[in-house]
Design an enzyme around this catalytic site. Sequence first.
Site, PDB file in Angstrom:
ATOM      1  CG  ASP A  14      -1.904   1.036   1.023  1.00 39.35           C
ATOM      2  OD1 ASP A  14      -2.400   1.428   0.139  1.00 39.35           O
ATOM      3  OD2 ASP A  14      -2.501   1.433   2.135  1.00 39.35           O
ATOM      4  CD1 TRP A  19       7.412   7.435  -2.127  1.00 36.15           C
ATOM      5  CD2 TRP A  19       6.787   7.184  -4.197  1.00 36.15           C
ATOM      6  NE1 TRP A  19       8.658   7.305  -2.731  1.00 36.15           N
ATOM      7  CE2 TRP A  19       8.214   7.196  -4.194  1.00 36.15           C
ATOM      8  CE3 TRP A  19       6.225   6.823  -5.611  1.00 36.15           C
ATOM      9  CZ2 TRP A  19       9.028   7.282  -5.340  1.00 36.15           C
ATOM     10  CZ3 TRP A  19       7.149   6.865  -6.615  1.00 36.15           C
ATOM     11  CH2 TRP A  19       8.512   7.094  -6.651  1.00 36.15           C
ATOM     12  CG  HIS A  31      -0.383   2.365  -9.326  1.00 35.01           C
ATOM     13  ND1 HIS A  31      -0.563   1.993  -7.825  1.00 35.01           N
ATOM     14  CD2 HIS A  31      -1.551   3.171  -9.407  1.00 35.01           C
ATOM     15  CE1 HIS A  31      -1.832   2.926  -7.450  1.00 35.01           C
ATOM     16  NE2 HIS A  31      -2.398   3.392  -8.556  1.00 35.01           N
ATOM     17  CB  SER A  59      -9.020  -5.225  -3.146  1.00 32.29           C
ATOM     18  OG  SER A  59      -9.414  -4.022  -3.293  1.00 32.29           O
ATOM     19  CB  THR A  60     -13.400  -7.497  -4.783  1.00 30.74           C
ATOM     20  OG1 THR A  60     -13.323  -7.707  -3.128  1.00 30.74           O
ATOM     21  CG2 THR A  60     -12.851  -9.031  -5.210  1.00 30.74           C
ATOM     22  CD1 TRP A  63     -13.437  -4.862  -9.145  1.00 31.78           C
ATOM     23  CD2 TRP A  63     -12.634  -3.908 -11.156  1.00 31.78           C
ATOM     24  NE1 TRP A  63     -12.713  -5.919  -9.748  1.00 31.78           N
ATOM     25  CE2 TRP A  63     -12.320  -5.201 -10.782  1.00 31.78           C
ATOM     26  CE3 TRP A  63     -12.330  -3.148 -11.937  1.00 31.78           C
ATOM     27  CZ2 TRP A  63     -11.640  -5.841 -12.096  1.00 31.78           C
ATOM     28  CZ3 TRP A  63     -11.546  -3.804 -13.149  1.00 31.78           C
ATOM     29  CH2 TRP A  63     -11.269  -5.247 -13.015  1.00 31.78           C
ATOM     30  NE  ARG A  65      -7.712   2.331  -5.359  1.00 29.75           N
ATOM     31  CZ  ARG A  65      -6.444   2.314  -4.930  1.00 29.75           C
ATOM     32  NH1 ARG A  65      -5.293   2.821  -5.709  1.00 29.75           N
ATOM     33  NH2 ARG A  65      -6.108   1.924  -3.698  1.00 29.75           N
ATOM     34  CG  LEU A 125       9.343 -16.984  -3.628  1.00 30.60           C
ATOM     35  CD1 LEU A 125       9.100 -17.204  -2.110  1.00 30.60           C
ATOM     36  CD2 LEU A 125       9.838 -15.698  -3.917  1.00 30.60           C
ATOM     37  NE  ARG A 188      -7.535   0.975   5.597  1.00 37.96           N
ATOM     38  CZ  ARG A 188      -7.448   2.272   5.812  1.00 37.96           C
ATOM     39  NH1 ARG A 188      -7.697   2.811   7.117  1.00 37.96           N
ATOM     40  NH2 ARG A 188      -7.296   3.097   4.617  1.00 37.96           N
TER      41      ARG A 188
HETATM   42  C1  IPE Z   1      -5.176  -2.679  -0.224  1.00 37.43           C
HETATM   43  O1  IPE Z   1      -4.977  -1.208  -0.109  1.00 37.43           O
HETATM   44  C2  IPE Z   1      -5.289  -3.298  -1.474  1.00 37.43           C
HETATM   45  C3  IPE Z   1      -3.909  -3.335  -2.325  1.00 37.43           C
HETATM   46  C4  IPE Z   1      -2.937  -3.018  -1.726  1.00 37.43           C
HETATM   47  C5  IPE Z   1      -4.108  -4.120  -3.345  1.00 37.43           C
HETATM   48  P1  IPE Z   1      -6.049  -0.128  -0.302  1.00 37.43           P
HETATM   49  O2  IPE Z   1      -5.311   1.298  -0.561  1.00 37.43           O
HETATM   50  O3  IPE Z   1      -6.991  -0.741  -1.359  1.00 37.43           O
HETATM   51  O4  IPE Z   1      -6.839  -0.342   0.911  1.00 37.43           O
HETATM   52  P2  IPE Z   1      -7.572   0.819   1.990  1.00 37.43           P
HETATM   53  O5  IPE Z   1      -8.525   1.382   0.753  1.00 37.43           O
HETATM   54  O6  IPE Z   1      -6.716   1.943   2.388  1.00 37.43           O
HETATM   55  O7  IPE Z   1      -8.229  -0.051   2.872  1.00 37.43           O
HETATM   56  C1  IPE Z   2      -1.782   0.225  -3.305  1.00 33.22           C
HETATM   57  O1  IPE Z   2      -1.293   1.700  -3.390  1.00 33.22           O
HETATM   58  C2  IPE Z   2      -1.904  -0.395  -4.649  1.00 33.22           C
HETATM   59  C3  IPE Z   2      -3.011  -0.414  -5.026  1.00 33.22           C
HETATM   60  C4  IPE Z   2      -4.061  -0.676  -4.238  1.00 33.22           C
HETATM   61  C5  IPE Z   2      -3.506  -0.869  -6.539  1.00 33.22           C
HETATM   62  P1  IPE Z   2      -2.472   2.739  -3.415  1.00 33.22           P
HETATM   63  O2  IPE Z   2      -2.839   3.024  -4.812  1.00 33.22           O
HETATM   64  O3  IPE Z   2      -3.750   2.208  -2.491  1.00 33.22           O
HETATM   65  O4  IPE Z   2      -1.876   3.857  -2.784  1.00 33.22           O
HETATM   66  P2  IPE Z   2      -2.480   4.669  -1.471  1.00 33.22           P
HETATM   67  O5  IPE Z   2      -2.762   4.070  -0.628  1.00 33.22           O
HETATM   68  O6  IPE Z   2      -3.572   5.517  -2.196  1.00 33.22           O
HETATM   69  O7  IPE Z   2      -1.279   5.923  -1.405  1.00 33.22           O
HETATM   70 MG    MG Z   3      -4.128   2.553  -0.473  1.00 35.14          MG
END
Ligand code: IPE
Ligand code: IPE
Ligand code: MG
Length: 234
Positions: A14, A19, A31, A59-60, A63, A65, A125, A188
């Site tokens: 995350d 960043w 990303h 994650s499910t 979507w 976003r 691995l 979390r």
């Molecule tokens: C969890 O991060 C999902 C992934 C890293 C792929 P999110 O950024 O989606 O989680 P929340 O929204 O902060 O809980």
């Molecule tokens: C995790 O980084 C990657 C995905 C969930 C795809 P984030 O995109 O959630 O980055 P932050 O948490 O918004 O900084």
């Molecule tokens: Mg995030």
Amino acid sequence: MGENFPYHVAIIMDGNGRWAKQQGKNRTYGHYIGSNVVDRIVEAAIDEGVRYLTLYTFSTENWKRPKSEIRFLMVLLKKQLVKKRDLFLKKNVRFGVIGEIDSFDEQIRENIEGLIEATQNNTGLRVNLALNYGGRYEIVRAARQIAEEVKRGDIDPNQIDEGLFARYLYAHDIPDVDLLIRTGGEKRVSNFLLWQISYAEFVFVDKYWPEFTRDDLRAAIEEFKRRKRRFGGL
Ligand code: IPE
Ligand code: IPE
Ligand code: MG
């Protein structure tokens, strides 16, 4: 290596977006850099002796976003599935996926299948990407499949125990998570591996995923080794 070692490490990667913002760039740049960090962490995991590495990639709930970010993530995924091939072959990595990949376009599905096939005989691995993955959905899906078998008369409800249930999860041949790492500062689980983390040790790292290094992985493993796991016993 002994008993107190995290054979299965799962990571919630995350903080890519935050960043990038901090660098004055678009979220998508985070990303992109984050996807390259995966290479160095795979190599580090191998060097440390980790056997299973499960990476939360999409994650499910992701979507929800903006369309433009999702579109970027899909293109990135498509490219990375091709790009990772050389590394995985060189490093004897066996690749797998957990999640509902039917929702992805045909090219992504082909690239997933291609990488699984190319690495299926590798013995090092095991890297599993969680793609369109949700922990609750994984459990519901298992319940649904078991219900179908009960209906057909292939399973008696009295036979359903934890061992049987776990065989209906996506990665039924992978042990429970020993160490769960989350970068990005949030504390979390965000619907990751709900079943498999029941006795996992959690390490939260106050760095964004693009900043995560081999030393950070090593430090998390050292922290794990200092913990006393009791599994409810004494
Ligand atoms: C969890 O991060 C999902 C992934 C890293 C792929 P999110 O950024 O989606 O989680 P929340 O929204 O902060 O809980
Ligand atoms: C995790 O980084 C990657 C995905 C969930 C795809 P984030 O995109 O959630 O980055 P932050 O948490 O918004 O900084
Ligand atoms: Mg995030």
